[in-house]
Write an enzyme that holds these catalytic residues in place. Sequence first.
Site, mmCIF file in Angstrom:
data_model
loop_
_atom_site.group_PDB
_atom_site.id
_atom_site.type_symbol
_atom_site.label_atom_id
_atom_site.label_comp_id
_atom_site.label_asym_id
_atom_site.label_seq_id
_atom_site.Cartn_x
_atom_site.Cartn_y
_atom_site.Cartn_z
ATOM 1 N N TYR A 163 0.835 -1.201 0.000
ATOM 2 C CA TYR A 163 0.000 0.000 0.000
ATOM 3 C C TYR A 163 0.869 1.251 0.000
ATOM 4 O O TYR A 163 1.904 1.313 0.678
ATOM 5 C CB TYR A 163 -0.881 0.051 1.259
ATOM 6 C CG TYR A 163 -1.937 -1.026 1.343
ATOM 7 C CD1 TYR A 163 -2.647 -1.434 0.216
ATOM 8 C CD2 TYR A 163 -2.244 -1.607 2.560
ATOM 9 C CE1 TYR A 163 -3.638 -2.408 0.318
ATOM 10 C CE2 TYR A 163 -3.240 -2.576 2.671
ATOM 11 C CZ TYR A 163 -3.926 -2.974 1.549
ATOM 12 O OH TYR A 163 -4.901 -3.918 1.644
ATOM 13 N N HIS A 182 -12.291 3.373 6.092
ATOM 14 C CA HIS A 182 -11.069 2.610 5.845
ATOM 15 C C HIS A 182 -10.663 1.764 7.055
ATOM 16 O O HIS A 182 -9.603 1.128 7.033
ATOM 17 C CB HIS A 182 -9.920 3.545 5.457
ATOM 18 C CG HIS A 182 -9.981 4.007 4.028
ATOM 19 N ND1 HIS A 182 -10.046 5.335 3.673
ATOM 20 C CD2 HIS A 182 -10.011 3.307 2.864
ATOM 21 C CE1 HIS A 182 -10.101 5.427 2.353
ATOM 22 N NE2 HIS A 182 -10.089 4.227 1.840
ATOM 23 N N ARG A 192 -5.998 6.751 -8.932
ATOM 24 C CA ARG A 192 -5.111 5.717 -8.401
ATOM 25 C C ARG A 192 -5.673 4.357 -8.795
ATOM 26 O O ARG A 192 -6.837 4.257 -9.180
ATOM 27 C CB ARG A 192 -4.976 5.805 -6.879
ATOM 28 C CG ARG A 192 -6.251 5.557 -6.117
ATOM 29 C CD ARG A 192 -6.048 5.709 -4.608
ATOM 30 N NE ARG A 192 -5.192 4.669 -4.055
ATOM 31 C CZ ARG A 192 -5.648 3.506 -3.567
ATOM 32 N NH1 ARG A 192 -6.932 3.235 -3.556
ATOM 33 N NH2 ARG A 192 -4.815 2.606 -3.078
ATOM 34 N N ASN A 219 -6.367 0.396 -7.552
ATOM 35 C CA ASN A 219 -6.508 -0.503 -6.423
ATOM 36 C C ASN A 219 -6.832 -1.886 -6.994
ATOM 37 O O ASN A 219 -7.340 -1.974 -8.102
ATOM 38 C CB ASN A 219 -7.653 -0.008 -5.538
ATOM 39 C CG ASN A 219 -7.718 -0.720 -4.217
ATOM 40 O OD1 ASN A 219 -6.727 -0.743 -3.485
ATOM 41 N ND2 ASN A 219 -8.851 -1.317 -3.904
ATOM 42 N N GLU A 270 -9.503 -1.658 -9.779
ATOM 43 C CA GLU A 270 -10.333 -0.461 -9.718
ATOM 44 C C GLU A 270 -9.505 0.737 -10.157
ATOM 45 O O GLU A 270 -8.480 1.046 -9.544
ATOM 46 C CB GLU A 270 -10.844 -0.243 -8.290
ATOM 47 C CG GLU A 270 -11.789 -1.335 -7.835
ATOM 48 C CD GLU A 270 -12.141 -1.267 -6.358
ATOM 49 O OE1 GLU A 270 -13.038 -2.009 -5.933
ATOM 50 O OE2 GLU A 270 -11.511 -0.476 -5.611
ATOM 51 N N TYR A 317 -6.764 -10.117 3.982
ATOM 52 C CA TYR A 317 -7.751 -9.042 3.840
ATOM 53 C C TYR A 317 -8.480 -9.132 2.497
ATOM 54 O O TYR A 317 -9.682 -8.911 2.406
ATOM 55 C CB TYR A 317 -7.057 -7.685 3.981
ATOM 56 C CG TYR A 317 -7.950 -6.518 3.644
ATOM 57 C CD1 TYR A 317 -8.984 -6.136 4.505
ATOM 58 C CD2 TYR A 317 -7.787 -5.793 2.471
ATOM 59 C CE1 TYR A 317 -9.825 -5.081 4.190
ATOM 60 C CE2 TYR A 317 -8.614 -4.737 2.150
ATOM 61 C CZ TYR A 317 -9.628 -4.383 3.013
ATOM 62 O OH TYR A 317 -10.458 -3.341 2.693
ATOM 63 N N LYS A 318 -7.741 -9.470 1.455
ATOM 64 C CA LYS A 318 -8.338 -9.555 0.127
ATOM 65 C C LYS A 318 -9.056 -10.881 -0.113
ATOM 66 O O LYS A 318 -9.573 -11.110 -1.205
ATOM 67 C CB LYS A 318 -7.258 -9.341 -0.949
ATOM 68 C CG LYS A 318 -6.711 -7.908 -0.976
ATOM 69 C CD LYS A 318 -5.506 -7.803 -1.911
ATOM 70 C CE LYS A 318 -4.798 -6.450 -1.808
ATOM 71 N NZ LYS A 318 -5.495 -5.365 -2.499
HETATM 72 C C1 HEM Z 1 -12.371 9.449 -0.993
HETATM 73 C C2 HEM Z 1 -12.860 8.387 -1.541
HETATM 74 C C3 HEM Z 1 -12.574 6.983 -1.092
HETATM 75 C C4 HEM Z 1 -13.524 6.075 -0.733
HETATM 76 C C5 HEM Z 1 -15.035 6.298 -0.686
HETATM 77 C C6 HEM Z 1 -12.818 4.864 -0.373
HETATM 78 C C7 HEM Z 1 -13.453 3.729 0.073
HETATM 79 C C8 HEM Z 1 -12.834 2.560 0.432
HETATM 80 C C9 HEM Z 1 -13.497 1.403 0.949
HETATM 81 C C10 HEM Z 1 -14.996 1.302 1.222
HETATM 82 C C11 HEM Z 1 -12.581 0.440 1.151
HETATM 83 C C12 HEM Z 1 -12.841 -0.972 1.722
HETATM 84 C C13 HEM Z 1 -12.717 -0.976 3.226
HETATM 85 C C14 HEM Z 1 -13.313 -2.239 3.846
HETATM 86 O O1 HEM Z 1 -12.631 -3.265 3.896
HETATM 87 O O2 HEM Z 1 -14.465 -2.195 4.298
HETATM 88 C C15 HEM Z 1 -11.310 0.988 0.747
HETATM 89 C C16 HEM Z 1 -10.105 0.306 0.761
HETATM 90 C C17 HEM Z 1 -8.890 0.903 0.525
HETATM 91 N N1 HEM Z 1 -8.669 2.235 0.221
HETATM 92 FE FE1 HEM Z 1 -10.057 3.654 -0.118
HETATM 93 N N2 HEM Z 1 -11.482 5.041 -0.518
HETATM 94 C C18 HEM Z 1 -11.272 6.326 -0.963
HETATM 95 C C19 HEM Z 1 -10.052 6.906 -1.246
HETATM 96 C C20 HEM Z 1 -8.848 6.285 -1.056
HETATM 97 C C21 HEM Z 1 -7.577 6.913 -1.313
HETATM 98 C C22 HEM Z 1 -7.359 8.316 -1.828
HETATM 99 C C23 HEM Z 1 -6.636 6.005 -1.009
HETATM 100 C C24 HEM Z 1 -5.141 6.269 -1.144
HETATM 101 C C25 HEM Z 1 -4.206 5.723 -0.463
HETATM 102 C C26 HEM Z 1 -7.308 4.787 -0.572
HETATM 103 C C27 HEM Z 1 -6.688 3.616 -0.197
HETATM 104 C C28 HEM Z 1 -7.323 2.415 0.088
HETATM 105 C C29 HEM Z 1 -6.640 1.155 0.301
HETATM 106 C C30 HEM Z 1 -5.143 0.911 0.256
HETATM 107 C C31 HEM Z 1 -7.627 0.199 0.562
HETATM 108 C C32 HEM Z 1 -7.425 -1.314 0.766
HETATM 109 C C33 HEM Z 1 -7.726 -1.959 -0.553
HETATM 110 C C34 HEM Z 1 -7.396 -3.424 -0.713
HETATM 111 O O3 HEM Z 1 -6.374 -3.916 -0.212
HETATM 112 O O4 HEM Z 1 -8.172 -4.118 -1.415
HETATM 113 N N3 HEM Z 1 -8.636 5.008 -0.607
HETATM 114 N N4 HEM Z 1 -11.486 2.283 0.326
#
Ligand code: HEM
Lengths: 195, 353
Positions: B38, B194, B224, B226, B266, B317-318
């Site tokens: 990350y 998050h 970005r 994901n 994504e 986690y994934k």
């Molecule tokens: C502002 C809008 C954003 C929304 C609505 C959003 C929403 C989410 C949600 C709902 C999750 C899943 C959490 C869960 O397990 O329940 C997630 C995961 C994550 N988000 Fe965001 N996020 C946003 C922006 C960002 C940004 C800007 C970053 C930049 C670092 C980020 C980094 C991550 C990462 C690293 C994960 C874990 C993903 C994975 O390993 O599959 N997010 N986000």
Amino acid sequence: MSDQGIKSKPTYGKIAGDKAARYQLLLVEGAEIPAEVLAEGVDPSAFETWTVAHASALPAAPMMDEAPGTVRPFRSASHMFSALEERLDRETMGLRFYAVGAEPFLWDAFNIASAAGLSQQEMQFAHVGPKARRIYCVHCRTLMDGVTTSIVTCTGCGAPLFVRDHFSKRLASYMGVQVDAEAPGEVPAAEELYK
Amino acid sequence: MTVQFKPAETFRDMFNFKKSPEDILRFPFPFPEDEYMYSVNIEPHVKGGPTAAFQAAFDIDEHYIAECRERERVLKEDPKRCQVLPHMATAEWDTLELIMESLASDYPEHFSLSKAGDVWTWVNRPLGIHQTFTFGKAETLPYGPFEYITRQVQGDFTLQDQRDDMLYVDGGMVTTQADWSFEFNIGMSFMEWHGPVPVAHEAGVFERALKYLMRLQYGQPVRRLNWTMTINPRLDTSPENYPVWGPDRTTVTPENVGDKVHLRVELQTLFRLPRSNAILFGIRCYLAPLNDLVKVPKWRRRLHRVLRGLRPELAEYKGMTRYRQTAVDYLAALDDGAPTSKGIAPEIDKLEG
Ligand code: HEM
């Protein structure tokens, strides 16, 4: 298993009060303010206090004064919440809002106060009483109160739910997710964790 | 080059889903290096980029019609997948304007928008929509403005309100999500939603990302990538339906791994909205089975190395624990050990095999 590392799990402090407040309202889920919830030097006579008597034989309006130092008892938490919206509607800027009780009580209070326009910076919460959780079944949206175990059967859809630490303030609930969704029948033993 | 839409595709039941060679080559492969961790991987969302998926503000591909139909189905089953809190009404119109203007300018052969004062006419040829409405008057549209327009784009969308030095997710259209519940999350702060993500909080990733987003400027969107993995080309992997799709994770074998296991990427975009000052977050989901990805030599080497070295917390986690080793073994046999170049571009114009 006890710390799932999920950051949405709320943390709580003590009620510190706010010297700059115009007015302070304290809700207690019990008949009295537990001494341990007040930060050092806080004098509860500065607050208008609402309490829960858990008793039906209270007069309808035992004490209607709204002033610092008054204590107004209610029959139940629901009884209290039914009066809260109207009370907050009459408030203006500078109100500080505090709640003391178990978790579902705190976040129900939070939601009513938020709807009345208070921001979280204007609120303080102290957690006392049972640690039992309210659980939201993410599959069928049933809410269950009083959950004390790591796994609980959903009363709505029957799924054995793992109780996550992921918390929604809006739902005043932790998330329950089917523990054997991938391999039906593989349900670990439930542990008593939230007492 | 005009895309050939495939309206008969399905993302559930029999999974009638197949990528054309062009569609494979435009895949936004998410790994610029042979290892993954990350980070605050945010860059300007400008046209151009390593694959054709970065050519437009809102990317439309050959799955467009089928994905809009899948969204319609999910909304029929669960109308709460689209909700917008009342104070976000201005952001709804901001979103409609941004998406309509972007689609009409990026894809004039498919979409057009004409304006006579506040009376707008929107034409969506692939979906056969011709709508005249009054901008700012919700009663002139068949749905709320946010729902109306996000029913006509691929990918999920959320609306973030900015207040008290924080972002709150106060609206969304969420039908193709990677295992998070919009109904549970609506109203949460950036740090709360998050909450379940491992490692990244401790590494300061979310603190820095939030600071960056709060300063996001109108007209300077960012993006970005994901990623996660999904068994079968299923778009709706919501926690709501986990009992429906969860068992798929036990069906992976050395024989079917290349067809079953999909890399799910994504392409996330963030736009500051002009009137509301809210942020629109686009979560455009792309699926590709391993069998398609291994046709690109660089991608098959890299995917193998990333999956082999992935930290266990992230794999857990994934949700990859049950089938990760099977996928790594399959890819290992196809990795010749040659070095890979930085960046995500496929570096070939025609697929192998
Ligand atoms: C502002 C809008 C954003 C929304 C609505 C959003 C929403 C989410 C949600 C709902 C999750 C899943 C959490 C869960 O397990 O329940 C997630 C995961 C994550 N988000 Fe965001 N996020 C946003 C922006 C960002 C940004 C800007 C970053 C930049 C670092 C980020 C980094 C991550 C990462 C690293 C994960 C874990 C993903 C994975 O390993 O599959 N997010 N986000």
